[in-house]
Motif scaffolding. Structure first.
Motif, PDB file in Angstrom:
ATOM      1  N   PHE A 142       6.935  10.457  49.673  1.00  0.00           N
ATOM      2  CA  PHE A 142       7.697  11.710  49.737  1.00  0.00           C
ATOM      3  C   PHE A 142       8.703  11.797  48.599  1.00  0.00           C
ATOM      4  O   PHE A 142       8.863  12.857  47.972  1.00  0.00           O
ATOM      5  CB  PHE A 142       8.425  11.818  51.080  1.00  0.00           C
ATOM      6  N   GLN A 143       9.387  10.693  48.320  1.00  0.00           N
ATOM      7  CA  GLN A 143      10.384  10.690  47.245  1.00  0.00           C
ATOM      8  C   GLN A 143       9.730  10.930  45.887  1.00  0.00           C
ATOM      9  O   GLN A 143      10.274  11.645  45.039  1.00  0.00           O
ATOM     10  CB  GLN A 143      11.134   9.362  47.240  1.00  0.00           C
ATOM     11  N   LEU A 144       8.560  10.334  45.691  1.00  0.00           N
ATOM     12  CA  LEU A 144       7.856  10.513  44.419  1.00  0.00           C
ATOM     13  C   LEU A 144       7.492  11.978  44.198  1.00  0.00           C
ATOM     14  O   LEU A 144       7.734  12.542  43.121  1.00  0.00           O
ATOM     15  CB  LEU A 144       6.590   9.650  44.405  1.00  0.00           C
ATOM     16  N   VAL A 145       6.912  12.604  45.227  1.00  0.00           N
ATOM     17  CA  VAL A 145       6.503  14.010  45.096  1.00  0.00           C
ATOM     18  C   VAL A 145       7.724  14.915  44.905  1.00  0.00           C
ATOM     19  O   VAL A 145       7.683  15.881  44.136  1.00  0.00           O
ATOM     20  CB  VAL A 145       5.672  14.448  46.321  1.00  0.00           C
ATOM     21  N   LYS A 146       8.804  14.578  45.590  1.00  0.00           N
ATOM     22  CA  LYS A 146      10.034  15.372  45.438  1.00  0.00           C
ATOM     23  C   LYS A 146      10.520  15.371  43.986  1.00  0.00           C
ATOM     24  O   LYS A 146      10.832  16.433  43.421  1.00  0.00           O
ATOM     25  CB  LYS A 146      11.117  14.794  46.340  1.00  0.00           C
TER      26      LYS A 146
ATOM     27  N   SER B 266       7.529  16.936  41.367  1.00  0.00           N
ATOM     28  CA  SER B 266       7.124  18.349  41.377  1.00  0.00           C
ATOM     29  C   SER B 266       7.938  19.244  42.292  1.00  0.00           C
ATOM     30  O   SER B 266       7.646  20.439  42.383  1.00  0.00           O
ATOM     31  CB  SER B 266       5.654  18.438  41.805  1.00  0.00           C
ATOM     32  N   SER B 267       8.949  18.676  42.977  1.00  0.00           N
ATOM     33  CA  SER B 267       9.701  19.435  43.982  1.00  0.00           C
ATOM     34  C   SER B 267       8.763  20.053  45.021  1.00  0.00           C
ATOM     35  O   SER B 267       8.995  21.156  45.509  1.00  0.00           O
ATOM     36  CB  SER B 267      10.548  20.529  43.322  1.00  0.00           C
ATOM     37  N   PHE B 268       7.659  19.343  45.318  1.00  0.00           N
ATOM     38  CA  PHE B 268       6.669  19.756  46.320  1.00  0.00           C
ATOM     39  C   PHE B 268       5.960  21.057  45.947  1.00  0.00           C
ATOM     40  O   PHE B 268       5.503  21.795  46.814  1.00  0.00           O
ATOM     41  CB  PHE B 268       7.323  19.888  47.696  1.00  0.00           C
ATOM     42  N   LYS B 269       5.815  21.305  44.637  1.00  0.00           N
ATOM     43  CA  LYS B 269       5.130  22.508  44.169  1.00  0.00           C
ATOM     44  C   LYS B 269       3.720  22.160  43.704  1.00  0.00           C
ATOM     45  O   LYS B 269       3.530  21.377  42.769  1.00  0.00           O
ATOM     46  CB  LYS B 269       5.912  23.153  43.029  1.00  0.00           C
TER      47      LYS B 269
END
Length: 234
Positions: free
Chosen positions: A120-124, A127-130
């Protein structure tokens, strides 16, 4: 940010697990009582001596043992399902993302040997979950994977396919897991290699330098590695 509460909050915690454990014990107890009652009826119906046959007792005890093992297995599975549901709901609320995205990140991270919390931290940070994120360097999607890197794992993958949620998460997490192996499960170094490239990080280390650029610290802010990470997540 304070997590919102709802009427199902209590069921997400230990109360639900305690109720399920009690329910499992009640089921096993009922099975024991039912078995003993059935044996008593058989004895009365045939007017046999009250001392049970040793072979019958062994068979009945074996059956009860199997039922108890089955109940334990089912309870363990239910606990895992509850833990997964809790983690997905908490992550969805924490990062303000849809539950289906939270579930995909959680499940795919686990399947690729990555601690979901780290996923979750990596994706945040990446890409900010985009889903449609794309950098000036050509990195694509949730985990900002380069097409060349993705083709190491799937030679036929296209840039368009790399924007697909599950494909992007799977390749991004698999790459990070490989980097963890390459850098002896040093999460800081693996993250830096994910950001700067493994060749660049290895070169800087070989020259006695420090490859830190703030990226790893940003990903790891607030992250607590599980004990299993000391010897690798898997």
């Amino acid at each position: 940010m304070k997590r919102p509460t709802d009427k199902y909050g209590e069921l997400r915690g230990g109360a639900a697990q305690r109720l399920l454990v009690r329910g499992g014990l009640l089921l096993v107890t009922a099975a024991v009582i039912g078995t003993l009652a059935g044996w008593t009826k058989r004895v009365r119906a045939t007017e046999e001596v009250a001392v049970p046959n040793a072979r019958l007792v062994a068979r009945e005890m074996g059956s009860l043992g199997s039922q108890l093992d089955g109940a334990r297995g089912e309870m363990a599975l239910i606990r895992l399902q509850l833990e997964r549901a809790n983690a997905i709901m908490e992550s969805s609320a924490k990062y303000q993302i849809p539950a289906d995205l939270a579930a995909a990140i959680y499940d795919i991270a686990l399947s690729e040997g990555i601690d979901p919390a780290l996923g979750f931290q990596l994706v945040k940070i990446e890409s900010s979950f985009k889903a449609g994120a794309r950098s000036s360097a050509g990195a694509i999607g949730y985990t900002q994977v380069q097409l060349a890197t993705a083709r190491f794992y799937d030679p036929s993958v296209t840039a368009k396919e790399l924007f697909a949620r599950d494909a992007n998460l799977r390749i991004g997490f698999r790459f990070l897991n490989d980097l963890l192996g390459k850098f002896n499960h040093d999460t800081q170094m693996a993250l830096l290699a994910n950001n700067r490239g493994p060749g660049k990080v290895s070169q800087i280390l070989a020259q006695g330098g420090d490859p830190a650029n703030g990226y790893a610290d940003a990903v790891l802010e607030g992250y607590h590695a599980p004990r299993s990470a000391e010897v690798g997540w898997r």
